[in-house]
Motif scaffolding. Structure first.
Motif, PDB file in Angstrom:
ATOM      1  N   UNK A   1       0.840  -1.213   0.000  1.00  0.00           N
ATOM      2  CA  UNK A   1       0.000   0.000   0.000  1.00  0.00           C
ATOM      3  C   UNK A   1       0.870   1.256   0.000  1.00  0.00           C
ATOM      4  N   UNK A   2       2.088   1.135   0.535  1.00  0.00           N
ATOM      5  CA  UNK A   2       2.990   2.300   0.642  1.00  0.00           C
ATOM      6  C   UNK A   2       3.813   2.511  -0.612  1.00  0.00           C
ATOM      7  N   UNK A   3       3.637   1.609  -1.598  1.00  0.00           N
ATOM      8  CA  UNK A   3       4.589   1.547  -2.729  1.00  0.00           C
ATOM      9  C   UNK A   3       4.597   2.799  -3.599  1.00  0.00           C
ATOM     10  N   UNK A   4       3.566   3.649  -3.508  1.00  0.00           N
ATOM     11  CA  UNK A   4       3.578   4.854  -4.347  1.00  0.00           C
ATOM     12  C   UNK A   4       3.787   6.138  -3.534  1.00  0.00           C
ATOM     13  N   UNK A   5       4.122   5.976  -2.269  1.00  0.00           N
ATOM     14  CA  UNK A   5       4.383   7.176  -1.457  1.00  0.00           C
ATOM     15  C   UNK A   5       5.746   7.738  -1.832  1.00  0.00           C
TER      16      UNK A   5
END
Ligand code: 6PG
Length: 268
Positions: A260-264
């Motif tokens: 879920x954090x991969x595009x932060x």
């Protein structure tokens, strides 16, 4: 734009400016299981701390699939013996307009995976959102009355609210571009969600933002685009309702997994 929810619902004009509010804590964890493990740890700690005072520990549960892992942990031998169950009151952040026996029911998920496995949770301490024998509007009004009676104050302050986030950035049943987002007086509203072709009941932003602690559990790659907008994008709560929690007067913790954090943006 949306009204600032913290200055509504019988609350004194907020003396806190946006800058006063603490930034949310964002914890990136390995996967959905470690997100649930961290959530269980926070729940156990807060419930135990509150149990030392005389009041009940009041928590609002979220729905969807992520909470299942949390419930299974809390009901497991690892946690079930360390939690003051008899001091906890369980409420819901939102509910689908289905019977409590329906597989889509957020109450049913909690009943099957938690309440039925922990006998020390008294039915008197479980407050489902009603979805039978009355209209959705009556159900929302009834739940609002239940909250006001239980909390004894115009703006209920939950000790802990669990939230999830949809792929579209919704939270609870506050969906993009719906009238529920603008509600700054009522505590509970119901609305027909076009995209889901169903009615939902949900707590409103003022209640969510009054909670002492909010814990988001967000897992999976499908959440990554919305999560970047919610956590790092410009204010656009109509499109990304989880941004409404930027107005929280409590502590907001995001428990997210690597996917879920991969595009932060890591540098922010
Ligand atoms: C609901 C939930 C909803 C949920 C998100 C995330 O009733 O559907 O309250 O807000 O938290 O849709 O769902 P997952 O946990 O399945 O990703």
């Amino acid at each position: 734009g949306l009204p600032d929810p913290t200055t509504a619902v019988g609350r004194e004009p907020a003396t806190m400016t946006v800058s006063d509010r603490a930034e949310p804590a964002v914890r990136t964890l390995l996967d959905a299981e470690t997100v649930a493990a961290e959530a269980a740890k926070i729940f156990a700690r807060l419930a135990t701390e509150k149990a030392r005072s005389d009041g009940p520990f009041r928590v609002a549960l979220s729905g969807g699939s992520t909470p299942k892992l949390l419930y299974r942990l809390l009901a497991s031998d690892e946690y079930r013996h360390d939690i003051p169950w008899e001091k906890i009151q369980f409420y819901f952040g939102d509910e689908r307009w289905v019977p409590p026996t329906d597989p889509d029911s957020n109450y049913k998920l909690a009943e099957d995976e938690l309440f039925s496995k922990v006998p020390k949770v008294s039915p008197d301490n479980i407050f489902p959102m009603p979805t039978e024998e009355l209209s959705p509007t009556q159900a929302a009004e009834q739940y609002e009355a239940t909250l006001r009676r239980s909390f004894g104050e115009p703006l209920p302050r939950f000790d802990l609210v669990f939230l999830g986030m949809g792929d579209d950035g919704h939270t609870a049943s506050l969906f993009p571009h719906t009238s529920a987002l603008h509600e700054d007086r009522k505590l509970v509203v119901t609305h027909y969600v076009e995209k889901l072709k169903t009615n939902r009941i949900t707590l409103t932003a003022p209640v969510l933002n009054a909670a002492r602690e909010v814990v988001f559990m967000v897992a999976g790659a499908s959440k990554a685009p919305a999560l970047r907008e919610v956590l790092q994008g410009p204010a656009n709560p109509a499109e990304y309702p989880s941004q409404l929690l930027r107005h929280s007067t409590g502590k907001v913790t995001w428990l997210i997994d690597k996917a879920a954090a991969s595009q932060l943006h890591q540098d922010k």
